[in-house]
Motif scaffolding. Structure first.
Motif, PDB file in Angstrom:
ATOM      1  N   SER A  30      61.915  62.132   7.971  1.00 20.18           N
ATOM      2  CA  SER A  30      62.994  63.033   8.380  1.00 20.18           C
ATOM      3  C   SER A  30      63.389  64.016   7.292  1.00 20.18           C
ATOM      4  N   TRP A  53      63.396  70.137   8.882  1.00 19.90           N
ATOM      5  CA  TRP A  53      63.572  68.684   8.854  1.00 19.90           C
ATOM      6  C   TRP A  53      64.524  68.222   9.947  1.00 19.90           C
ATOM      7  N   ARG A  72      60.521  67.717  17.347  1.00 18.70           N
ATOM      8  CA  ARG A  72      60.362  66.469  16.592  1.00 18.70           C
ATOM      9  C   ARG A  72      61.397  65.452  17.050  1.00 18.70           C
ATOM     10  N   ASN A  74      62.989  62.407  15.008  1.00 20.15           N
ATOM     11  CA  ASN A  74      63.022  61.705  13.725  1.00 20.15           C
ATOM     12  C   ASN A  74      63.192  60.201  13.905  1.00 20.15           C
ATOM     13  N   ASN A  77      59.711  59.151  14.245  1.00 20.63           N
ATOM     14  CA  ASN A  77      58.792  59.652  13.211  1.00 20.63           C
ATOM     15  C   ASN A  77      57.640  60.432  13.815  1.00 20.63           C
TER      16      ASN A  77
END
Length: 121
Positions: A30, A53, A72, A74, A77
């Motif tokens: 992350s 991020w 994404r 986080n 992952n």
């Protein structure tokens, strides 16, 4: 250390869609901006998309804007690349990598093994 494993590639007709995934190991996932690159036969590896991020900012190469979406999760992952309206020129091996979001075109220290995307016309 970050290990990256791409999946989701395959053969698709022009105009179709694919969703690539990149699963990362390591508890620091992350904290990394992430990117996707691709390399077509006989060509240099090129930047495709990047995500910060937090997932709050994204960047794309001009040729995929409006067709590809990077995202994404986080908690899992994982970084994704949703590819719509695929064209024959999108045919390439696609790689995920850690990047510096300010200069994502450079690519990072960690790379996956790649996943093949083939678009038939």
């Amino acid at each position: 250390q970050v290990q990256l494993v791409e999946s989701g590639g395959g053969l698709v007709q022009a105009g179709g869609s694919l969703r690539l995934s990149c699963a990362a190991s390591g508890r620091t996932f992350s904290s990394y901006a992430m990117g996707w690159f691709r390399q077509a036969p006989g060509k240099e590896r090129e930047f495709v998309a990047a995500i910060s991020w937090s997932g709050g900012s994204t960047r794309y190469v001009e040729s995929v804007k409006g067709r590809f979406t990077i995202s994404r999760d986080n908690a899992k992952n994982t970084v994704y690349l949703q590819m719509n309206s695929l064209k024959s020129e999108d045919t390439a091996v696609y790689y995920c990598t850690t990047v510096r979001f300010a200069v994502p075109e450079v690519g990072g220290d960690y790379w996956g093994q790649g996943t093949q995307v083939t678009v038939s016309s």
